[in-house]
Scaffold this motif. Sequence first.
Motif, PDB file in Angstrom:
ATOM      1  N   ARG A 160      48.758  15.711  11.241  1.00 22.12           N
ATOM      2  CA  ARG A 160      47.545  16.531  11.275  1.00 22.12           C
ATOM      3  C   ARG A 160      47.848  17.960  11.710  1.00 22.12           C
ATOM      4  NH1 ARG A 160      43.968  12.473  14.877  1.00 22.12           N
ATOM      5  NH2 ARG A 160      45.943  12.562  16.013  1.00 22.12           N
ATOM      6  N   GLN A 161      48.907  18.142  12.471  1.00 23.08           N
ATOM      7  CA  GLN A 161      49.266  19.483  12.923  1.00 23.08           C
ATOM      8  C   GLN A 161      49.873  20.333  11.806  1.00 23.08           C
ATOM      9  OE1 GLN A 161      51.877  18.982  16.277  1.00 23.08           O
ATOM     10  NE2 GLN A 161      50.308  18.011  17.546  1.00 23.08           N
ATOM     11  N   PHE A 162      50.150  19.697  10.666  1.00 23.81           N
ATOM     12  CA  PHE A 162      50.795  20.403   9.558  1.00 23.81           C
ATOM     13  C   PHE A 162      49.941  20.410   8.292  1.00 23.81           C
ATOM     14  CE2 PHE A 162      54.004  18.782  12.417  1.00 23.81           C
ATOM     15  CZ  PHE A 162      54.831  19.877  12.608  1.00 23.81           C
ATOM     16  N   PHE A 163      48.664  20.045   8.430  1.00 23.57           N
ATOM     17  CA  PHE A 163      47.807  20.067   7.248  1.00 23.57           C
ATOM     18  C   PHE A 163      47.822  21.468   6.634  1.00 23.57           C
ATOM     19  CE2 PHE A 163      44.746  16.249   8.091  1.00 23.57           C
ATOM     20  CZ  PHE A 163      45.832  15.392   7.985  1.00 23.57           C
ATOM     21  N   HIS A 164      48.177  21.519   5.347  1.00 20.53           N
ATOM     22  CA  HIS A 164      48.247  22.769   4.588  1.00 20.53           C
ATOM     23  C   HIS A 164      49.336  23.705   5.134  1.00 20.53           C
ATOM     24  CE1 HIS A 164      44.561  21.156   3.038  1.00 20.53           C
ATOM     25  NE2 HIS A 164      43.959  21.296   4.200  1.00 20.53           N
ATOM     26  N   SER A 165      50.400  23.127   5.693  1.00 19.82           N
ATOM     27  CA  SER A 165      51.507  23.928   6.226  1.00 19.82           C
ATOM     28  C   SER A 165      52.834  23.276   5.872  1.00 19.82           C
ATOM     29  CB  SER A 165      51.369  24.077   7.744  1.00 19.82           C
ATOM     30  OG  SER A 165      52.331  24.957   8.259  1.00 19.82           O
ATOM     31  N   ARG A 166      53.082  23.124   4.559  1.00 22.75           N
ATOM     32  CA  ARG A 166      54.244  22.389   4.067  1.00 22.75           C
ATOM     33  C   ARG A 166      55.560  22.973   4.560  1.00 22.75           C
ATOM     34  NH1 ARG A 166      58.104  22.595   0.244  1.00 22.75           N
ATOM     35  NH2 ARG A 166      58.627  20.682  -0.903  1.00 22.75           N
ATOM     36  N   GLU A 167      55.706  24.293   4.535  1.00 21.52           N
ATOM     37  CA  GLU A 167      56.974  24.908   4.908  1.00 21.52           C
ATOM     38  C   GLU A 167      57.312  24.632   6.374  1.00 21.52           C
ATOM     39  OE1 GLU A 167      59.091  29.323   5.058  1.00 21.52           O
ATOM     40  OE2 GLU A 167      57.346  28.988   3.765  1.00 21.52           O
ATOM     41  N   ARG A 168      56.315  24.713   7.234  1.00 22.97           N
ATOM     42  CA  ARG A 168      56.539  24.464   8.661  1.00 22.97           C
ATOM     43  C   ARG A 168      56.918  23.006   8.890  1.00 22.97           C
ATOM     44  NH1 ARG A 168      53.071  23.752  13.167  1.00 22.97           N
ATOM     45  NH2 ARG A 168      51.279  23.719  11.771  1.00 22.97           N
ATOM     46  N   LEU A 169      56.306  22.083   8.142  1.00 21.18           N
ATOM     47  CA  LEU A 169      56.652  20.668   8.266  1.00 21.18           C
ATOM     48  C   LEU A 169      58.091  20.428   7.817  1.00 21.18           C
ATOM     49  CD1 LEU A 169      55.988  17.704   8.794  1.00 21.18           C
ATOM     50  CD2 LEU A 169      55.081  17.576   6.457  1.00 21.18           C
ATOM     51  N   GLY A 170      58.505  21.083   6.744  1.00 24.86           N
ATOM     52  CA  GLY A 170      59.881  20.929   6.274  1.00 24.86           C
ATOM     53  C   GLY A 170      60.883  21.342   7.330  1.00 24.86           C
ATOM     54  N   ASP A 171      60.618  22.452   7.999  1.00 24.36           N
ATOM     55  CA  ASP A 171      61.505  22.910   9.067  1.00 24.36           C
ATOM     56  C   ASP A 171      61.542  21.899  10.205  1.00 24.36           C
ATOM     57  OD1 ASP A 171      62.016  25.219   7.647  1.00 24.36           O
ATOM     58  OD2 ASP A 171      60.530  26.414   8.728  1.00 24.36           O
ATOM     59  N   ARG A 172      60.392  21.327  10.527  1.00 27.22           N
ATOM     60  CA  ARG A 172      60.324  20.352  11.628  1.00 27.22           C
ATOM     61  C   ARG A 172      61.070  19.069  11.282  1.00 27.22           C
ATOM     62  NH1 ARG A 172      60.711  18.960  16.460  1.00 27.22           N
ATOM     63  NH2 ARG A 172      59.018  17.889  17.535  1.00 27.22           N
ATOM     64  N   LEU A 173      60.895  18.582  10.088  1.00 23.61           N
ATOM     65  CA  LEU A 173      61.549  17.333   9.699  1.00 23.61           C
ATOM     66  C   LEU A 173      63.069  17.456   9.679  1.00 23.61           C
ATOM     67  CD1 LEU A 173      59.272  15.839   6.900  1.00 23.61           C
ATOM     68  CD2 LEU A 173      59.971  14.713   9.016  1.00 23.61           C
ATOM     69  N   ARG A 174      63.573  18.636   9.407  1.00 21.24           N
ATOM     70  CA  ARG A 174      65.020  18.831   9.392  1.00 21.24           C
ATOM     71  C   ARG A 174      65.645  18.705  10.774  1.00 21.24           C
ATOM     72  NH1 ARG A 174      63.056  21.978   5.274  1.00 21.24           N
ATOM     73  NH2 ARG A 174      64.135  21.723   3.266  1.00 21.24           N
ATOM     74  N   GLU A 175      64.830  18.607  11.806  1.00 22.38           N
ATOM     75  CA  GLU A 175      65.332  18.427  13.169  1.00 22.38           C
ATOM     76  C   GLU A 175      65.613  16.957  13.488  1.00 22.38           C
ATOM     77  OE1 GLU A 175      62.530  20.154  15.837  1.00 22.38           O
ATOM     78  OE2 GLU A 175      62.526  22.108  14.840  1.00 22.38           O
TER      79      GLU A 175
END
Length: 212
Positions: free
Chosen positions: A65-80
């Motif tokens: 829910r913290q990344f709704f409509h924020s795909r690029e930020r989620l991608g950076d987070r998942l790479r961690e």
Amino acid sequence: MRLYLSSFDLGARPEVIARLVGGKMRAAITVNALDHREEARAQWFDSQSRKLQALGFTVEELDLRQFFHSRERLGDRLREFDVIWVNGGNAFILRRAMRQSGFDSVIADLLEQDRIVYAGFSAAAVIASSTLRALERVSDPTEVPPGYDLAVVWDGLQLLPFSLVVHFESDHPASALVGDEIDFYKRHQMPYQTLRDSEAYVVDGARSEVIR
């Protein structure tokens, strides 16, 4: 691509998760499939955290829910992380969360690059196929938590060329409804694989197997 898809909880052989992941053993846990049940959500997050930590993982929550409509930020987070562990619950809520955050496209890219393991149980497993059309009696598609789009997402993540049928012949409340799913797949001549609650479907590159 590396997948660990369990029928229920971590399955009978959770050590396979650690072997499949390797690396720095950094795990993100997503419990968005229970966003409609806050008490259960907290309990499951605590339970899954303790079990993954017992396997040697460090654990953090990843709330889509913290990344709704924020795909690029989620991608950076998942790479961690080395693995994303997706808790069971309502498959339609989970699928909405993945669509609204862009998780579905991000995870496809990371899996293709072999940068992360997609793992989880129940709802996490059944949405790995191409469609959720057989799941209406098991999960309620009209149950929509605040902040979620009302539209039902019927397509799956398309990670598998067949559907997984979880809780098959198991001591689980949803087991009695599994026959309806199987009937759907048979009527539409669609391939499927059943999993009992002690089993998991594992993909490690070109190899795949049901473990129990």
